[in-house]
Design a protein around this motif. Structure first.
Motif, mmCIF file in Angstrom:
data_model
loop_
_atom_site.group_PDB
_atom_site.id
_atom_site.type_symbol
_atom_site.label_atom_id
_atom_site.label_comp_id
_atom_site.label_asym_id
_atom_site.label_seq_id
_atom_site.Cartn_x
_atom_site.Cartn_y
_atom_site.Cartn_z
ATOM 1 N N ARG A 159 21.780 -46.733 -29.664
ATOM 2 C CA ARG A 159 21.503 -47.731 -28.633
ATOM 3 C C ARG A 159 20.443 -48.679 -29.176
ATOM 4 O O ARG A 159 19.764 -48.387 -30.166
ATOM 5 C CB ARG A 159 20.996 -47.079 -27.351
ATOM 6 C CG ARG A 159 19.597 -46.480 -27.503
ATOM 7 C CD ARG A 159 18.963 -46.166 -26.169
ATOM 8 N NE ARG A 159 17.651 -45.540 -26.338
ATOM 9 C CZ ARG A 159 16.850 -45.218 -25.331
ATOM 10 N NH1 ARG A 159 17.219 -45.458 -24.092
ATOM 11 N NH2 ARG A 159 15.685 -44.650 -25.559
ATOM 12 N N ARG A 189 29.082 -48.875 -19.693
ATOM 13 C CA ARG A 189 28.091 -49.115 -20.751
ATOM 14 C C ARG A 189 27.960 -47.891 -21.662
ATOM 15 O O ARG A 189 27.966 -48.005 -22.892
ATOM 16 C CB ARG A 189 26.750 -49.455 -20.096
ATOM 17 C CG ARG A 189 25.595 -49.664 -21.052
ATOM 18 C CD ARG A 189 24.339 -50.001 -20.254
ATOM 19 N NE ARG A 189 24.483 -51.292 -19.594
ATOM 20 C CZ ARG A 189 24.178 -52.450 -20.173
ATOM 21 N NH1 ARG A 189 23.720 -52.468 -21.412
ATOM 22 N NH2 ARG A 189 24.316 -53.592 -19.531
ATOM 23 N N LEU A 210 29.149 -47.415 -25.884
ATOM 24 C CA LEU A 210 28.336 -46.844 -26.958
ATOM 25 C C LEU A 210 28.989 -45.583 -27.528
ATOM 26 O O LEU A 210 28.930 -45.332 -28.731
ATOM 27 C CB LEU A 210 26.936 -46.513 -26.436
ATOM 28 C CG LEU A 210 26.059 -47.718 -26.088
ATOM 29 C CD1 LEU A 210 24.770 -47.272 -25.418
ATOM 30 C CD2 LEU A 210 25.732 -48.520 -27.344
ATOM 31 N N GLU A 213 31.890 -46.556 -29.760
ATOM 32 C CA GLU A 213 31.378 -47.174 -30.985
ATOM 33 C C GLU A 213 30.809 -46.124 -31.939
ATOM 34 O O GLU A 213 30.824 -46.304 -33.161
ATOM 35 C CB GLU A 213 30.299 -48.207 -30.638
ATOM 36 C CG GLU A 213 29.922 -49.137 -31.778
ATOM 37 C CD GLU A 213 31.025 -50.116 -32.140
ATOM 38 O OE1 GLU A 213 31.126 -50.470 -33.334
ATOM 39 O OE2 GLU A 213 31.779 -50.533 -31.244
ATOM 40 N N SER A 214 30.303 -45.027 -31.395
ATOM 41 C CA SER A 214 29.686 -43.989 -32.225
ATOM 42 C C SER A 214 30.691 -43.265 -33.114
ATOM 43 O O SER A 214 30.327 -42.675 -34.122
ATOM 44 C CB SER A 214 28.981 -42.959 -31.334
ATOM 45 O OG SER A 214 29.930 -42.097 -30.694
ATOM 46 N N LEU A 241 23.227 -52.027 -25.509
ATOM 47 C CA LEU A 241 24.270 -51.989 -26.535
ATOM 48 C C LEU A 241 23.675 -52.306 -27.899
ATOM 49 O O LEU A 241 22.685 -53.021 -28.017
ATOM 50 C CB LEU A 241 25.369 -53.005 -26.213
ATOM 51 C CG LEU A 241 26.120 -52.836 -24.899
ATOM 52 C CD1 LEU A 241 27.279 -53.820 -24.838
ATOM 53 C CD2 LEU A 241 26.640 -51.413 -24.738
ATOM 54 N N TRP A 242 24.313 -51.773 -28.930
ATOM 55 C CA TRP A 242 23.896 -52.058 -30.302
ATOM 56 C C TRP A 242 25.150 -52.244 -31.151
ATOM 57 O O TRP A 242 25.787 -51.286 -31.542
ATOM 58 C CB TRP A 242 23.026 -50.929 -30.872
ATOM 59 C CG TRP A 242 22.645 -51.184 -32.300
ATOM 60 C CD1 TRP A 242 23.214 -50.647 -33.427
ATOM 61 C CD2 TRP A 242 21.627 -52.074 -32.766
ATOM 62 N NE1 TRP A 242 22.626 -51.134 -34.554
ATOM 63 C CE2 TRP A 242 21.637 -52.021 -34.185
ATOM 64 C CE3 TRP A 242 20.713 -52.913 -32.133
ATOM 65 C CZ2 TRP A 242 20.765 -52.772 -34.962
ATOM 66 C CZ3 TRP A 242 19.843 -53.658 -32.909
ATOM 67 C CH2 TRP A 242 19.864 -53.577 -34.298
ATOM 68 N N ALA A 266 28.209 -53.052 -30.529
ATOM 69 C CA ALA A 266 29.248 -52.182 -29.965
ATOM 70 C C ALA A 266 30.472 -52.971 -29.535
ATOM 71 O O ALA A 266 31.100 -52.647 -28.519
ATOM 72 C CB ALA A 266 28.674 -51.393 -28.784
ATOM 73 N N ASN A 321 26.206 -57.797 -25.953
ATOM 74 C CA ASN A 321 26.444 -57.365 -27.332
ATOM 75 C C ASN A 321 26.341 -58.539 -28.291
ATOM 76 O O ASN A 321 25.809 -58.413 -29.399
ATOM 77 C CB ASN A 321 27.816 -56.702 -27.449
ATOM 78 C CG ASN A 321 27.994 -55.990 -28.770
ATOM 79 O OD1 ASN A 321 27.330 -54.996 -29.039
ATOM 80 N ND2 ASN A 321 28.880 -56.501 -29.615
#
Length: 370
Positions: A105, A141, A145, A148-149, A272-273, A275, A332
């Motif tokens: 995150r 949300r 994440l 995306e992981s 978000l990071w 993502a 994002n």
């Protein structure tokens, strides 16, 4: 593609770290460090520059001095596999093995950095309490994440015993399923045991991270999966279902039915990071609709031939769902733009074009008025 032989499978299963997720692939990855006399280990807890590491002989306390990178995304994290000194006081983590997956995150700092919450995770369990009104936007949300992981998300609706009406409970499950395409949604009650056996079977044989806001019942759920009261539990407020952060560190725990669980503190914010793919996965139906738009760069605002707006108009797509999609995409994009100069330039150019179009429209309008 090569497959492990029966003897290699037997060796990995009998390995002391097998309960922590050790397998043939990790053994092959670790081989160069084994040749140096280092020990394999899995990080079960990190605390102020030191960590607890499960090694073949038990759990040791190790210093992370030798793996302090400039990149905050590469700091030692719960779930990491490491190469550790065979002895010494203190013992040191010498290096980390490449991560298969990482749940990340964005931090709350103005420097726009990513924070890894858990490493080498197979299942991301998103705990959503039924003690309060469902926040589907927050669920989406977390799901973005999780996808995306690289882990498989799983939504667990906790405190199901607080919804005594089976019909009402099924409606809540359906609501979440609509916001979580491709994700299993399971109603669970740690108080009655409902759904706990199903969840135990789902997470057996892999690494799971337990995520959610404070008061979601994560520690209670962890205790139910462990079959004993290992994690401290505190009461939540009746008014809003919130509670204090019972869990203060991320802890990796071996489950009796197989697999390991990483319990995490309650998250106040889940920014978000990078993502983008995760957002697309959560809103797969909107992405699919967008392929039918007349323009490939359709913003789904007022463009003619927009398939997304058509779905909104005929009721097959909800306004809430589209607004959530737009919100997460914007967030994002802002995060990525902070670390991507080219994207920043593209965004600035788009804004200049829109401003110019707006000015031209206003001038044309004034000309007509005159």
């Amino acid at each position: 593609m090569s497959f492990p032989t029966a003897s290699s499978e037997a060796s990995s299963v009998s390995h002391p770290l097998a309960p922590y997720g050790w397998d043939d692939a990790w053994e092959a990855e670790f081989a160069p460090y084994a040749a140096q006399g280092l020990l394999p280990g899995r990080v079960v807890r990190v605390d102020r520059g030191q960590c607890d590491v499960a090694v073949p002989g038990g759990t040791v306390r190790a210093d992370t001095e030798f793996v302090v990178p400039r990149d905050p995304m590469k700091v030692v994290c719960t779930g990491d596999w490491a190469a550790v000194d065979p002895g010494g006081d203190p013992q040191y983590v010498r290096t980390l093995l490449p991560r298969r997956t990482a749940f990340v995150r964005s931090t709350s700092s103005k420097r726009s950095e990513g924070q890894v919450l858990a490493a080498n995770v197979d299942h991301a369990i998103i705990a959503v309490p039924l003690a309060v009104e469902l926040d589907l936007g927050r669920v989406e949300r977390f799901l973005a994440l999780a996808w995306e992981s690289g882990a498989q998300p799983l939504v667990v609706l906790t405190k199901a015993d607080l919804v005594p009406d089976p019909t009402g409970l099924s409606y809540l499950v359906e609501d979440v399923e609509t916001s979580a395409p491709g994700v299993q949604v399971l109603a669970v009650s740690s108080a009655t045991g409902e759904g706990v056996d199903v969840l135990s079977a789902l997470v057996a044989g892999g690494t799971s991270v337990l995520l959610g806001v404070s008061g979601a019942g994560k520690s209670t759920l962890a205790n139910a999966l462990l079959g004993e009261d290992v994690m401290e539990v505190q009461a939540t407020r009746d008014a809003d279902g919130k509670g204090r952060h019972t869990t203060t560190t991320r802890n990796l725990l071996v489950l009796p039915g197989g697999g390991v669980l990483i319990d995490t503190p309650g998250l106040r914010g889940v920014g978000l990071w990078d993502a983008g793919q995760g957002v697309g996965q959560v809103f797969a139906e909107i992405e699919e609709l967008a392929e039918g738009c007349r323009f490939h760069d359709c913003a789904h605002g007022s463009e003619p031939g927009c398939a997304v707006l058509a779905a909104l108009e005929d009721g097959s797509l909800s306004e809430r769902r589209l607004e959530s999609y737009r919100k997460l995409l914007r967030e994002n994009q802002r995060i990525v733009a902070k670390t991507d100069a080219r994207l920043r330039a593209e965004i600035a150019r788009d804004w200049r074009l829109k401003a110019a179009e707006g000015r031209a429209a206003m001038e044309a309008k004034r000309g007509r008025i005159r």
